[in-house]
Motif scaffolding. Structure first.
Motif, mmCIF file in Angstrom:
data_model
loop_
_atom_site.group_PDB
_atom_site.id
_atom_site.type_symbol
_atom_site.label_atom_id
_atom_site.label_comp_id
_atom_site.label_asym_id
_atom_site.label_seq_id
_atom_site.Cartn_x
_atom_site.Cartn_y
_atom_site.Cartn_z
ATOM 1 N N PHE A 193 49.047 38.617 45.458
ATOM 2 C CA PHE A 193 48.022 39.117 44.391
ATOM 3 C C PHE A 193 46.605 38.857 44.521
ATOM 4 O O PHE A 193 45.527 38.883 43.642
ATOM 5 N N GLU A 194 46.468 37.984 45.440
ATOM 6 C CA GLU A 194 44.864 37.460 45.633
ATOM 7 C C GLU A 194 44.900 37.158 47.179
ATOM 8 O O GLU A 194 45.647 37.074 48.074
ATOM 9 N N PRO A 195 43.527 37.166 47.596
ATOM 10 C CA PRO A 195 43.307 37.360 49.181
ATOM 11 C C PRO A 195 43.995 36.198 50.026
ATOM 12 O O PRO A 195 43.988 36.438 51.260
ATOM 13 N N GLY A 196 43.980 35.050 49.240
ATOM 14 C CA GLY A 196 44.617 33.935 50.186
ATOM 15 C C GLY A 196 45.959 33.856 50.194
ATOM 16 O O GLY A 196 46.509 33.138 50.953
ATOM 17 N N ARG A 197 46.586 34.964 49.820
ATOM 18 C CA ARG A 197 48.295 34.804 49.705
ATOM 19 C C ARG A 197 48.856 35.900 50.538
ATOM 20 O O ARG A 197 48.511 37.100 50.398
ATOM 21 N N ALA A 225 43.632 46.756 45.009
ATOM 22 C CA ALA A 225 44.132 46.218 46.191
ATOM 23 C C ALA A 225 43.302 45.653 47.240
ATOM 24 O O ALA A 225 43.391 44.684 47.941
ATOM 25 N N ALA A 226 42.204 46.302 47.502
ATOM 26 C CA ALA A 226 41.269 46.372 48.662
ATOM 27 C C ALA A 226 40.660 44.894 48.289
ATOM 28 O O ALA A 226 39.853 44.372 49.303
ATOM 29 N N GLU A 227 40.690 44.409 46.971
ATOM 30 C CA GLU A 227 39.791 43.277 46.937
ATOM 31 C C GLU A 227 40.671 42.109 46.351
ATOM 32 O O GLU A 227 40.374 40.966 46.828
ATOM 33 N N HIS A 228 41.936 42.236 46.287
ATOM 34 C CA HIS A 228 42.769 41.179 45.779
ATOM 35 C C HIS A 228 44.216 40.882 46.476
ATOM 36 O O HIS A 228 44.824 40.086 46.770
ATOM 37 N N GLY A 234 46.440 40.011 49.451
ATOM 38 C CA GLY A 234 45.978 39.384 50.756
ATOM 39 C C GLY A 234 46.356 40.111 52.089
ATOM 40 O O GLY A 234 45.471 40.266 52.782
ATOM 41 N N PRO A 235 47.620 40.705 52.315
ATOM 42 C CA PRO A 235 47.765 41.172 53.492
ATOM 43 C C PRO A 235 46.766 42.625 53.622
ATOM 44 O O PRO A 235 46.342 43.027 54.687
ATOM 45 N N VAL A 236 46.560 43.329 52.354
ATOM 46 C CA VAL A 236 45.657 44.554 52.656
ATOM 47 C C VAL A 236 44.218 44.087 53.082
ATOM 48 O O VAL A 236 43.520 44.831 53.763
ATOM 49 N N VAL A 237 43.642 43.134 52.292
ATOM 50 C CA VAL A 237 42.522 42.674 52.402
ATOM 51 C C VAL A 237 42.208 41.975 53.832
ATOM 52 O O VAL A 237 41.191 42.321 54.606
ATOM 53 N N HIS A 238 43.237 41.470 54.622
ATOM 54 C CA HIS A 238 43.126 40.896 55.823
ATOM 55 C C HIS A 238 43.373 41.975 56.673
ATOM 56 O O HIS A 238 42.553 41.976 57.717
ATOM 57 N N ASN A 275 52.610 47.015 47.977
ATOM 58 C CA ASN A 275 51.809 45.391 47.563
ATOM 59 C C ASN A 275 51.376 45.894 46.233
ATOM 60 O O ASN A 275 50.655 46.584 45.818
ATOM 61 N N SER A 276 51.745 45.012 45.420
ATOM 62 C CA SER A 276 51.754 44.796 43.880
ATOM 63 C C SER A 276 50.739 43.836 43.715
ATOM 64 O O SER A 276 51.149 42.541 43.892
ATOM 65 N N VAL A 277 49.682 43.777 43.025
ATOM 66 C CA VAL A 277 48.899 42.540 42.489
ATOM 67 C C VAL A 277 48.707 42.312 41.075
ATOM 68 O O VAL A 277 48.335 41.381 40.574
ATOM 69 N N GLY A 278 49.151 43.514 40.375
ATOM 70 C CA GLY A 278 49.336 43.599 39.028
ATOM 71 C C GLY A 278 48.205 44.048 38.332
ATOM 72 O O GLY A 278 46.977 43.803 38.768
ATOM 73 N N LEU A 279 48.243 45.043 37.407
ATOM 74 C CA LEU A 279 47.359 45.851 36.460
ATOM 75 C C LEU A 279 47.330 45.659 35.091
ATOM 76 O O LEU A 279 48.361 45.625 34.470
ATOM 77 N N GLY A 280 46.356 45.672 34.451
ATOM 78 C CA GLY A 280 46.251 45.492 32.753
ATOM 79 C C GLY A 280 46.943 46.903 32.575
ATOM 80 O O GLY A 280 47.502 46.919 31.524
#
Length: 323
Positions: free
Chosen positions: A228-232, A254-257, A259-263, A299-304
């Motif tokens: 759920f964050e770039p380092g994970r 997802a593009a910001e948060h 991790g696998p997608v950011v990488h 990939n789910s990072v969680g949304l409001g």
């Protein structure tokens, strides 16, 4: 505070929001998102400078009939060693007309329920009709919630569970076996869990991949909620490269948060236009599978918007219960 504000503990939230209602709320959330019918400001995820915790904040609004919902909380990975949920949060709900405070509720229970319920929606939408063998990576609160939720949308034939600590995975397997009415096998490696599985749920907070693309069976669906964050990064790059579609809860987020997608975006293995929103799948704008052998990654990072939908489902259930 006024006397008509609804205050709900975690136990009350869990009693009011059953799994089926939670799944329905998440289907509504992502359908609204896919139809561009919801308010979804950017989320805040801020790693602490003091420890490995992460503070987060979400604000969103599902519809004109439901008011704004805000959640603030913290992810504390060290809690897992003590048997505590790694996520704690509080949610506030505002009246849709006046904006007055309508409810305050435990956000930990909401987060657990809506995250697992959303994964169930994703599996239901993305997995092939015969998918019934679940690999579960993790043995904590969220992993157990995922097994329960997936069992509501798929008639599971087998579950193989792995987590790094033997006693934790044995305990979790025993608990789920009793609840689900089928043998849940605790296995010694992540590879053993994933190999041959048609459904893979990664529910860890790992900063290094625990799922390798080379292990994936043709046609399987992989869901990751811990990245759920770039380092994970719960999955390696090969998972994304092998996937016919990379589906996310929201492409911009997802593009910001994630991790696998950011990488993958940074390395050029993935382009922003390759990301498919789950809402687009639910509204028929995108079809992630072209054949039964396709691998799909979510990939789910969680949304409001997920919290908004779940929180209002709780408020409505409380109203029916006379609270």
């Amino acid at each position: 505070m006024t006397d008509d504000v609804l205050f709900l503990t975690g136990d009350q939230v869990s009693r009011l929001l059953g799994l089926d209602a939670a799944i329905a709320s998440q289907r509504a959330a992502f359908t609204a998102l896919g139809a561009d019918a919801a308010d979804l400001p950017g989320k805040i995820m801020h790693p602490s400078r003091f420890d490995d915790s992460v503070v987060f904040a979400y604000v969103s609004r599902l519809s004109a009939d439901t008011g704004a919902v805000a959640k603030i909380g913290s992810v504390n990975p060290g809690n897992a060693a003590s048997g505590l949920p790694t996520v704690h949060a509080v949610i506030t709900v505002l009246d849709p007309v006046t904006g007055r405070l309508a409810a305050v509720m435990d956000g930990t229970a909401i987060t657990t329920l809506r995250t697992a319920a959303a994964s169930a929606v994703a599996f239901d939408a993305l997995a092939g009709p015969g998918s019934a063998d679940l690999a579960l990576l993790g043995s904590g609160t969220q992993a157990l919630a995922h097994a329960r939720a997936v069992a509501r949308v798929r008639e599971l034939k087998s579950v193989r569970l792995w987590s790094p600590t033997a006693r934790h995975r044995s305990r979790a397997a025993g608990e789920l076996s009793a609840e689900l009415g089928l043998a849940v096998e605790a296995v010694g490696t992540a590879e053993e869990a994933v190999t041959g599985a048609s459904l893979v749920a990664a529910c860890t907070l790992s900063t290094t991949p625990v799922v390798q693309g080379e292990w994936l069976a043709p046609g399987c669906t992989v869901v990751s909620v811990g990245s759920f964050e770039p380092g994970r990064r719960e999955v390696d790059e090969d998972v994304l490269l092998r996937a016919a579609s990379v589906v996310v809860d929201d492409p911009a987020t997802a593009a910001e948060h994630a991790g696998p997608v950011v990488h993958a975006l940074r390395e050029g293995a993935l382009a922003p236009e390759d990301l498919v929103g789950l809402g687009a799948v639910l509204t028929g704008q995108s079809f992630p599978r072209s054949g039964p052998g396709d691998i799909v990654y979510y990939n789910s990072v969680g949304l409001g918007i997920q919290d908004a939908a779940a929180a209002w489902a709780v408020v409505e259930a409380a109203g029916k219960a006379g609270r």
